[in-house]
Design a protein around this motif. Structure first.
Motif, PDB file in Angstrom:
ATOM      1  N   LEU A  45      -1.653  13.193  -4.675  1.00 58.75           N
ATOM      2  CA  LEU A  45      -0.727  13.967  -5.491  1.00 58.75           C
ATOM      3  C   LEU A  45       0.694  13.408  -5.378  1.00 58.75           C
ATOM      4  O   LEU A  45       1.419  13.273  -6.361  1.00 58.75           O
ATOM      5  N   GLY A  46       1.061  13.052  -4.154  1.00 59.30           N
ATOM      6  CA  GLY A  46       2.387  12.489  -3.924  1.00 59.30           C
ATOM      7  C   GLY A  46       2.584  11.176  -4.668  1.00 59.30           C
ATOM      8  O   GLY A  46       3.663  10.881  -5.177  1.00 59.30           O
ATOM      9  N   ARG A  47       1.499  10.392  -4.724  1.00 61.12           N
ATOM     10  CA  ARG A  47       1.573   9.124  -5.438  1.00 61.12           C
ATOM     11  C   ARG A  47       1.863   9.372  -6.929  1.00 61.12           C
ATOM     12  O   ARG A  47       2.632   8.652  -7.553  1.00 61.12           O
ATOM     13  N   ASN A  48       1.239  10.425  -7.464  1.00 56.33           N
ATOM     14  CA  ASN A  48       1.528  10.796  -8.846  1.00 56.33           C
ATOM     15  C   ASN A  48       2.974  11.251  -9.019  1.00 56.33           C
ATOM     16  O   ASN A  48       3.645  10.870  -9.984  1.00 56.33           O
ATOM     17  N   LEU A  49       3.447  12.042  -8.065  1.00 57.85           N
ATOM     18  CA  LEU A  49       4.826  12.536  -8.134  1.00 57.85           C
ATOM     19  C   LEU A  49       5.811  11.380  -8.265  1.00 57.85           C
ATOM     20  O   LEU A  49       6.758  11.433  -9.023  1.00 57.85           O
ATOM     21  N   ALA A  50       5.545  10.332  -7.483  1.00 51.88           N
ATOM     22  CA  ALA A  50       6.473   9.209  -7.450  1.00 51.88           C
ATOM     23  C   ALA A  50       6.558   8.502  -8.799  1.00 51.88           C
ATOM     24  O   ALA A  50       7.516   7.794  -9.075  1.00 51.88           O
ATOM     25  N   GLN A  51       5.548   8.713  -9.623  1.00 49.43           N
ATOM     26  CA  GLN A  51       5.549   8.030 -10.918  1.00 49.43           C
ATOM     27  C   GLN A  51       6.168   8.855 -12.031  1.00 49.43           C
ATOM     28  O   GLN A  51       6.230   8.425 -13.176  1.00 49.43           O
ATOM     29  N   ILE A  52       6.568  10.082 -11.695  1.00 48.37           N
ATOM     30  CA  ILE A  52       7.171  10.942 -12.715  1.00 48.37           C
ATOM     31  C   ILE A  52       8.680  10.970 -12.463  1.00 48.37           C
ATOM     32  O   ILE A  52       9.124  11.515 -11.446  1.00 48.37           O
ATOM     33  N   PRO A  53       9.466  10.358 -13.341  1.00 46.00           N
ATOM     34  CA  PRO A  53      10.873  10.101 -13.032  1.00 46.00           C
ATOM     35  C   PRO A  53      11.789  11.306 -13.174  1.00 46.00           C
ATOM     36  O   PRO A  53      12.712  11.307 -13.968  1.00 46.00           O
ATOM     37  N   VAL A  54      11.518  12.350 -12.425  1.00 50.38           N
ATOM     38  CA  VAL A  54      12.436  13.482 -12.293  1.00 50.38           C
ATOM     39  C   VAL A  54      12.419  13.933 -10.838  1.00 50.38           C
ATOM     40  O   VAL A  54      11.619  13.434 -10.049  1.00 50.38           O
ATOM     41  N   ASP A  55      13.280  14.864 -10.489  1.00 53.77           N
ATOM     42  CA  ASP A  55      13.315  15.444  -9.161  1.00 53.77           C
ATOM     43  C   ASP A  55      11.894  15.806  -8.701  1.00 53.77           C
ATOM     44  O   ASP A  55      11.104  16.312  -9.489  1.00 53.77           O
ATOM     45  N   PRO A  56      11.551  15.539  -7.421  1.00 56.18           N
ATOM     46  CA  PRO A  56      10.185  15.794  -6.956  1.00 56.18           C
ATOM     47  C   PRO A  56       9.690  17.215  -7.236  1.00 56.18           C
ATOM     48  O   PRO A  56       8.512  17.425  -7.514  1.00 56.18           O
ATOM     49  N   ARG A  57      10.599  18.186  -7.159  1.00 57.59           N
ATOM     50  CA  ARG A  57      10.166  19.563  -7.416  1.00 57.59           C
ATOM     51  C   ARG A  57       9.729  19.743  -8.862  1.00 57.59           C
ATOM     52  O   ARG A  57       8.736  20.405  -9.171  1.00 57.59           O
ATOM     53  N   LEU A  58      10.499  19.128  -9.760  1.00 53.72           N
ATOM     54  CA  LEU A  58      10.138  19.218 -11.175  1.00 53.72           C
ATOM     55  C   LEU A  58       8.856  18.425 -11.434  1.00 53.72           C
ATOM     56  O   LEU A  58       7.983  18.839 -12.200  1.00 53.72           O
ATOM     57  N   ALA A  59       8.750  17.278 -10.772  1.00 55.68           N
ATOM     58  CA  ALA A  59       7.541  16.469 -10.932  1.00 55.68           C
ATOM     59  C   ALA A  59       6.313  17.241 -10.455  1.00 55.68           C
ATOM     60  O   ALA A  59       5.237  17.154 -11.040  1.00 55.68           O
ATOM     61  N   ARG A  60       6.521  18.031  -9.381  1.00 52.33           N
ATOM     62  CA  ARG A  60       5.405  18.826  -8.860  1.00 52.33           C
ATOM     63  C   ARG A  60       4.894  19.817  -9.904  1.00 52.33           C
ATOM     64  O   ARG A  60       3.696  20.047 -10.048  1.00 52.33           O
TER      65      ARG A  60
END
Length: 699
Positions: free
Chosen positions: A485-500
């Motif tokens: 899941l974290g690996r996916n988060l890193a690929q979404i270019p917004v704040d980690p909370r928003l990516a979550r």
DNA sequence: GAGCACTGC
């Protein structure tokens, strides 16, 4: 012929002369070829690679010969020192260039690099802290080289680029360079990296400087040039093994500093506004010239503007300037004018924007500075005394058109007692996002990374804690590692909370809506609220409000914009935005960011939902990213969870009586700009991750 | 019902 012979196309010596990204690809294939057992296949591949190496060699020759002719404007200080600079670059892998504004370093350095033969084995990367600067510097250099923008000189920023594969100089934001690391670990597409404005010490810059230190050994051919204002340059030099520092003089006028402390011998103390009045009076008596006054925030600017205008200075206009101001109102400071102008500005005027024609500066000596509190786990914006470096930067803002005067509303002893530099961002911020990126790139131990100034271990721990709450990292063999899941988060270019939230929404089938919301929460609020049109603008915006959730209003506004855009021509749409108190450029930014996120989830092979999402799933997705900011009350109205988390319950509201099953509001990130209400009924199973962390803490 | 600068992918 043997591979070790220096003239063989696949020898190290030969590949060192080839186009770097090709050479690096060939080296990787050579390395793999070691394992090849089939000797025919091996010979065949070797022949193929030799050919490619030959072509990569010729590419460099072609680039070398096709370089544009270079001229330097003779009146710039940096032009006079170009031989020294060229020599330093030739003899060192890293060079520090220190110079104030007006030295011409930003525009001339890449030209010097090009002239000494750099930019041929790869592009010259030139980073700027801001998008606007990256674009305008690119245009200026392109103009000086008499080449259309996007040919010899190109740029790349978020949402826009103009670049050809055979460009020589690439202007970009430092954020883009960082993002490129994910796919180009050794920065092979470049043979030179220029980091401009390094003294600003943003998170991005500090991260890049640490990263560069690590790859210098792997890329001995890579040239690195760090440019900075003449503050703290020794630190950069030390970081890079005592790299040489070249000082270039600036072209500014002398500024006289006058200390006019508010606190005087007991009975004559002034409050800030009186101090400003006195300073303005003093400067008015000096003669004509615009005055720039630094303030802490929007409200303070409005109050001061009102009080100043009541004093009816002759032939004087008063202009506010801050980032949230509409573009139209901001651009007023660039319009020519008669008489005197007093500009009341926040810190935008210290670095981001240069107000032209300023002769006088009034510096009350404070600013709002963003700080992460490790104790309360939130980002705050306290008003603090500014550093000496920052005060000097403010002072320098009035020495660009002629000799200036800077009045400081504090005394010299106070100035001398202040810290020399503003703490770099890395010491002041939550590190979750940085840690996530570092884990994704595979940089290993954060504590061992060669930061110029290593962050507080407690902040690192908190960064991990937040990532753990978001389920982006987990403990494995006593080490915290990225989850899928974290690996996916890193690929979404917004704040980690928003990516979550985005990740959760994909599973719940409300991806489309959450992309709209996540993009909306990342940009500056497109809703304009001009001072004199507060009521009208509030009414215009109220049409989109949703009674149960601020997040849903984003969706409503988004739908409305989409419909309007379909019906109207481009220029009609722009006008419509203005009429409805929406900032067109920010609306565009919202749409651009949505498109970028859509691309990111497309790359992850996720599908947008075709049917509208229900309130429940939507809020459940949003809460997944809000966990660390939300608490709740039990039936006895007692707080569960850490009380110092950002947490709002509206006690007067009927929903508050419903007990722990309702989350009412949450502040997403650091500033009130993102304050949002969401009244969501929480099902017990949603609470599990929340309860695990928060309730445990409350015990 | 908060009221708080500025950047960046």
């Amino acid at each position: 012929m043997h591979l070790n012979s220096d003239t063989h196309p696949l020898s190290n010596a030969f590949l060192n002369l080839c186009y770097q990204s090709d050479a690096s690809r060939i080296r990787r294939r050579l390395f793999k070829l070691n394992k090849e057992v089939d000797s025919d296949k091996k010979t065949q591949t070797l022949a193929q690679l030799s050919e490619q190496a030959q072509a990569a060699f010729e590419k460099v020759e072609l680039r070398r010969n096709a370089r544009p002719k270079i001229h330097y404007p003779e009146n710039l200080p940096v032009s006079l020192m170009r031989d020294d600079i060229a020599r330093a670059i030739a003899g060192n892998q890293v060079v520090i260039i220190a110079g104030e504004t007006g030295s011409g370093k930003t525009t001339q350095l890449p030209k010097i690099c090009l002239e000494v033969g750099l930019g041929c084995r790869g592009m010259i990367a030139h980073t700027q802290p801001r998008r606007l600067a990256a674009r305008s510097v690119a245009s200026r250099i392109a103009e000086e080289l008499q080449s259309p923008l996007g040919e010899v000189v190109g740029f790349k920023v978020r949402f826009a680029d103009a670049l050809k594969s055979d460009s020589y100089i690439k202007l970009m934001t430092d954020g883009i360079l960082l993002a490129e690391l994910t796919s180009d670990r050794n920065l092979d597409q470049y043979d030179t990296i220029i980091i401009d404005e390094a003294h600003e010490r943003s998170l991005n810059i500090d991260f890049i400087l640490g990263y560069l230190k690590q790859i210098l050994k792997k890329r001995p051919d890579l040239k690195v040039i760090i440019t900075s204002a003449t503050i703290d340059v020794e630190r950069f030099s030390k970081h890079f093994n005592n790299a040489p520092i070249i000082e270039v003089s600036g072209r500014t006028f002398p500024v006289e500093t006058r200390y006019r402390p508010l606190v005087q011998d007991s009975d004559a103390d002034l409050d800030q506004i009186e101090g400003i009045f006195a300073a303005v009076d003093e400067l008015v008596s000096e003669g004509l010239g615009d005055i720039l006054i630094f303030m802490n925030g929007e409200r303070e600017i409005r109050d001061t503007a009102e009080q100043l205008s009541r004093r009816n200075y002759r032939d004087t206009e008063i202009l506010p300037l801050y980032a949230r101001l509409s573009y139209g109102e901001q651009s007023k400071v660039f319009n020519s004018h008669r008489g005197r102008r007093i500009v009341l500005a926040t810190n935008v005027a210290e670095t981001s924007l240069t107000v032209p024609g300023i002769r006088y500066v009034i510096d009350p000596g404070t600013a709002r500075i963003s700080r992460y509190s490790y104790r309360t786990k939130v980002q705050r914006l306290p008003i603090e005394p500014i550093s000496q470096a920052s005060a000097n930067q403010r002072q320098g803002r009035c020495g660009r058109v002629g000799p200036g005067i800077c009045i400081r509303l504090y005394d010299e002893a106070d100035f001398n007692n202040r810290p020399a530099f503003t703490d770099p961002e890395i010491l002041r911020t939550n590190l979750a996002s940085v840690i996530l990126q570092m884990l994704a790139i595979g940089l290993g131990d954060i504590a061992g990374f060669p930061f110029i100034e290593p962050p507080d271990p407690r902040h690192i721990r908190d960064g991990f804690l937040l990532l753990e709450e978001l389920q982006a990292v987990e403990s494995k063999h006593n080490k915290l590692v990225l989850t899928p899941l974290g690996r996916n988060l890193a690929q979404i270019p917004v704040d980690p909370r928003l990516a979550r939230m985005v990740v959760e929404s994909q599973q719940l089938g409300c991806l489309n809506e959450v992309l709209v919301i996540a993009a909306g929460l990342s940009i500056q609020d497109p809703r304009e609220r001009p001072m004199e049109k507060k009521q009208a603008s509030d009414e215009a915006h109220r049409r989109f409000a949703d009674p149960s959730s601020d997040f849903v209003s984003w969706i409503n506004l988004w739908q409305h914009l989409k419909e309007q855009q379909k019906e109207l021509s481009a220029s009609q749409f722009r006008k419509k935005c203005r009429d409805e108190y929406l900032a067109y450029l920010r609306v565009r930014e919202w749409q651009d960011l949505y498109a970028q996120l859509k691309q990111a989830v497309h790359d992850l092979k996720w599908r947008l939902n075709d049917t509208p999402a229900s309130y429940d799933t939507l809020h459940r997705a949003l809460l997944s990213g809000l966990l660390s900011h939300v608490g709740f009350k039990d039936n006895n109205n007692e707080y569960l969870g850490a009380r110092n988390r950002k947490f709002f319950v509206f006690p007067g509201s009927p929903l508050a009586k419903k007990g722990p099953k309702w989350i009412m509001a949450a502040e997403l990130t650091e500033t009130s700009r993102l304050f949002a209400r969401c009244c969501a009924k929480i099902e017990p199973e949603w609470l599990e991750p929340l309860a695990a962390h928060l309730i445990k803490k409350a015990m």
